[in-house]
Design a protein around this motif. Structure first.
Motif, PDB file in Angstrom:
ATOM      1  N   ARG A   1       0.851  -1.192   0.000  1.00  0.00           N
ATOM      2  CA  ARG A   1       0.000   0.000   0.000  1.00  0.00           C
ATOM      3  C   ARG A   1       0.884   1.237   0.000  1.00  0.00           C
ATOM      4  O   ARG A   1       1.791   1.365   0.831  1.00  0.00           O
ATOM      5  CB  ARG A   1      -0.930   0.029   1.212  1.00  0.00           C
ATOM      6  CG  ARG A   1      -1.856   1.240   1.201  1.00  0.00           C
ATOM      7  CD  ARG A   1      -3.099   1.045   2.036  1.00  0.00           C
ATOM      8  NE  ARG A   1      -2.828   0.948   3.453  1.00  0.00           N
ATOM      9  CZ  ARG A   1      -3.788   0.917   4.387  1.00  0.00           C
ATOM     10  NH1 ARG A   1      -5.068   0.963   4.019  1.00  0.00           N
ATOM     11  NH2 ARG A   1      -3.466   0.817   5.658  1.00  0.00           N
ATOM     12  N   GLN A   2       0.613   2.143  -0.947  1.00  0.00           N
ATOM     13  CA  GLN A   2       1.361   3.397  -1.017  1.00  0.00           C
ATOM     14  C   GLN A   2       0.466   4.513  -1.555  1.00  0.00           C
ATOM     15  O   GLN A   2      -0.582   4.255  -2.163  1.00  0.00           O
ATOM     16  CB  GLN A   2       2.609   3.247  -1.873  1.00  0.00           C
ATOM     17  CG  GLN A   2       2.382   2.898  -3.320  1.00  0.00           C
ATOM     18  CD  GLN A   2       3.699   2.816  -4.089  1.00  0.00           C
ATOM     19  OE1 GLN A   2       4.581   3.664  -3.946  1.00  0.00           O
ATOM     20  NE2 GLN A   2       3.845   1.800  -4.912  1.00  0.00           N
ATOM     21  N   TYR A   3       0.914   5.732  -1.306  1.00  0.00           N
ATOM     22  CA  TYR A   3       0.145   6.911  -1.704  1.00  0.00           C
ATOM     23  C   TYR A   3       0.274   7.166  -3.202  1.00  0.00           C
ATOM     24  O   TYR A   3       1.370   7.097  -3.761  1.00  0.00           O
ATOM     25  CB  TYR A   3       0.640   8.132  -0.931  1.00  0.00           C
ATOM     26  CG  TYR A   3      -0.035   9.424  -1.327  1.00  0.00           C
ATOM     27  CD1 TYR A   3      -1.400   9.610  -1.123  1.00  0.00           C
ATOM     28  CD2 TYR A   3       0.695  10.459  -1.910  1.00  0.00           C
ATOM     29  CE1 TYR A   3      -2.017  10.790  -1.491  1.00  0.00           C
ATOM     30  CE2 TYR A   3       0.078  11.649  -2.273  1.00  0.00           C
ATOM     31  CZ  TYR A   3      -1.279  11.807  -2.060  1.00  0.00           C
ATOM     32  OH  TYR A   3      -1.894  12.978  -2.429  1.00  0.00           O
ATOM     33  N   ARG A   4      -0.879   7.475  -3.847  1.00  0.00           N
ATOM     34  CA  ARG A   4      -0.916   7.835  -5.260  1.00  0.00           C
ATOM     35  C   ARG A   4      -1.563   9.209  -5.377  1.00  0.00           C
ATOM     36  O   ARG A   4      -2.765   9.370  -5.184  1.00  0.00           O
ATOM     37  CB  ARG A   4      -1.706   6.796  -6.051  1.00  0.00           C
ATOM     38  CG  ARG A   4      -1.044   5.436  -6.112  1.00  0.00           C
ATOM     39  CD  ARG A   4       0.320   5.494  -6.747  1.00  0.00           C
ATOM     40  NE  ARG A   4       0.897   4.169  -7.012  1.00  0.00           N
ATOM     41  CZ  ARG A   4       2.111   3.965  -7.484  1.00  0.00           C
ATOM     42  NH1 ARG A   4       2.902   5.010  -7.741  1.00  0.00           N
ATOM     43  NH2 ARG A   4       2.559   2.747  -7.711  1.00  0.00           N
ATOM     44  N   HIS A   5      -0.751  10.222  -5.680  1.00  0.00           N
ATOM     45  CA  HIS A   5      -1.219  11.601  -5.620  1.00  0.00           C
ATOM     46  C   HIS A   5      -2.346  11.939  -6.605  1.00  0.00           C
ATOM     47  O   HIS A   5      -3.291  12.638  -6.225  1.00  0.00           O
ATOM     48  CB  HIS A   5      -0.052  12.570  -5.818  1.00  0.00           C
ATOM     49  CG  HIS A   5      -0.443  13.995  -5.661  1.00  0.00           C
ATOM     50  ND1 HIS A   5      -0.795  14.533  -4.431  1.00  0.00           N
ATOM     51  CD2 HIS A   5      -0.585  15.002  -6.569  1.00  0.00           C
ATOM     52  CE1 HIS A   5      -1.119  15.801  -4.597  1.00  0.00           C
ATOM     53  NE2 HIS A   5      -1.000  16.111  -5.877  1.00  0.00           N
TER      54      HIS A   5
ATOM     55  N   ASP B   1       7.074   4.890   2.962  1.00  0.00           N
ATOM     56  CA  ASP B   1       6.208   4.320   3.998  1.00  0.00           C
ATOM     57  C   ASP B   1       5.297   3.225   3.433  1.00  0.00           C
ATOM     58  O   ASP B   1       4.146   3.065   3.832  1.00  0.00           O
ATOM     59  CB  ASP B   1       5.361   5.411   4.665  1.00  0.00           C
ATOM     60  CG  ASP B   1       4.494   6.181   3.682  1.00  0.00           C
ATOM     61  OD1 ASP B   1       4.654   5.999   2.450  1.00  0.00           O
ATOM     62  OD2 ASP B   1       3.640   6.971   4.138  1.00  0.00           O
ATOM     63  N   ILE B   2       5.817   2.450   2.494  1.00  0.00           N
ATOM     64  CA  ILE B   2       5.065   1.318   1.943  1.00  0.00           C
ATOM     65  C   ILE B   2       4.674   0.355   3.059  1.00  0.00           C
ATOM     66  O   ILE B   2       5.470   0.034   3.934  1.00  0.00           O
ATOM     67  CB  ILE B   2       5.891   0.578   0.870  1.00  0.00           C
ATOM     68  CG1 ILE B   2       5.830   1.322  -0.470  1.00  0.00           C
ATOM     69  CG2 ILE B   2       5.405  -0.858   0.687  1.00  0.00           C
ATOM     70  CD1 ILE B   2       6.634   0.653  -1.572  1.00  0.00           C
ATOM     71  N   GLU B   3       3.410  -0.105   3.020  1.00  0.00           N
ATOM     72  CA  GLU B   3       2.948  -1.175   3.897  1.00  0.00           C
ATOM     73  C   GLU B   3       2.861  -2.464   3.095  1.00  0.00           C
ATOM     74  O   GLU B   3       2.567  -2.436   1.899  1.00  0.00           O
ATOM     75  CB  GLU B   3       1.562  -0.845   4.458  1.00  0.00           C
ATOM     76  CG  GLU B   3       1.499   0.399   5.310  1.00  0.00           C
ATOM     77  CD  GLU B   3       0.074   0.699   5.735  1.00  0.00           C
ATOM     78  OE1 GLU B   3      -0.589  -0.220   6.268  1.00  0.00           O
ATOM     79  OE2 GLU B   3      -0.379   1.831   5.502  1.00  0.00           O
ATOM     80  N   VAL B   4       3.125  -3.578   3.740  1.00  0.00           N
ATOM     81  CA  VAL B   4       3.106  -4.876   3.086  1.00  0.00           C
ATOM     82  C   VAL B   4       2.141  -5.794   3.826  1.00  0.00           C
ATOM     83  O   VAL B   4       2.096  -5.795   5.055  1.00  0.00           O
ATOM     84  CB  VAL B   4       4.519  -5.501   3.061  1.00  0.00           C
ATOM     85  CG1 VAL B   4       4.487  -6.896   2.443  1.00  0.00           C
ATOM     86  CG2 VAL B   4       5.485  -4.605   2.299  1.00  0.00           C
ATOM     87  N   ALA B   5       1.360  -6.581   3.067  1.00  0.00           N
ATOM     88  CA  ALA B   5       0.433  -7.533   3.679  1.00  0.00           C
ATOM     89  C   ALA B   5       0.279  -8.742   2.775  1.00  0.00           C
ATOM     90  O   ALA B   5       0.313  -8.620   1.542  1.00  0.00           O
ATOM     91  CB  ALA B   5      -0.934  -6.882   3.928  1.00  0.00           C
TER      92      ALA B   5
END
Length: 211
Positions: free
Chosen positions: A67-71, A151-155
């Motif tokens: 999960r990461q931010y996409r402006h 700040d990538i999240e991984v799941a």
């Protein structure tokens, strides 16, 4: 319907003029004029390198999500690890393996092509190849992530649960949606639809053989 396969086919046209009208940080805008049905047609489109994405599966049919931010859409999206084909001459499979390591600190021993798609064929020439990666292990890489990747999240999420989230319209990233739906369908067919990881990418507009 005809007896020929249901498939997109290359259709060369005579491009009489082509110019880059906007030079962007990542992508450019190009204006082409070409002859079509006896008349000149002008179209502007985003000129794109193409990209690869990786649907990594573990032994329990869980999919690796980041999960990461996409402006442009103002969202922190759940996605598959992915990246541009922006290294000159780099093989798409090598690019996919690099992205899996850079974004998730993982490597995989088993690779196949799952799907390919054009993101917006009326407005850009971006095409994406999605790989299935299995027999996954930690790479112990030392990659410094910056900007949106910092700040990538991984799941790890069950494939069926990701499909449910796509069908419920809670997830909208196209590589993720197409990838998990294709994987779900392929699994139901015993993964018979997968292709070797090194097959030529002839439908990539910049890799297409000359007519």
């Amino acid at each position: 319907m005809t007896d020929s396969p249901l498939e997109d086919t290359a259709f060369p046209v005579d491009v009489t003029a082509s110019e880059r009208v906007f030079d962007g940080l990542v992508w450019d805008i190009r204006r082409d004029t070409f002859d079509y049905n006896g008349s000149p047609v002008t179209r502007e489109y985003m000129d794109h390198t193409g990209a690869v994405a990786v649907l990594a599966l573990d032994d329990h049919d869980r999919v690796l999500l980041i999960r990461q931010y996409r402006h442009p859409v103002g969202l922190r999206e759940w996605e598959l690890p992915a990246g541009l084909l922006d290294v000159d001459g780099e093989d798409p499979l090598v690019a996919a393996q690099r992205e899996l390591e850079e974004e998730a600190d993982l490597r995989a021993e088993d690779w196949h092509v799952l799907s390919e798609f054009a993101t917006s064929p009326g407005g850009n020439n971006e095409v994406i190849r999605i790989y299935v990666a299995r027999d996954v292990s930690a790479s112990h890489g030392d990659f410094e992530r910056a900007e949106e990747e910092a700040d990538i999240e991984v799941a790890w999420v069950a494939l069926d649960d990701v499909v449910d989230a796509v069908l419920a319209r809670r997830l909208q990233n196209p590589s993720l949606a197409i990838g998990v739906l294709a994987a779900h369908a392929s699994r139901a067919r015993g993964w018979a639809t997968l292709a070797p990881a090194d097959i030529p990418w002839d439908r990539h507009p910049k890799r297409r053989p000359a007519p």
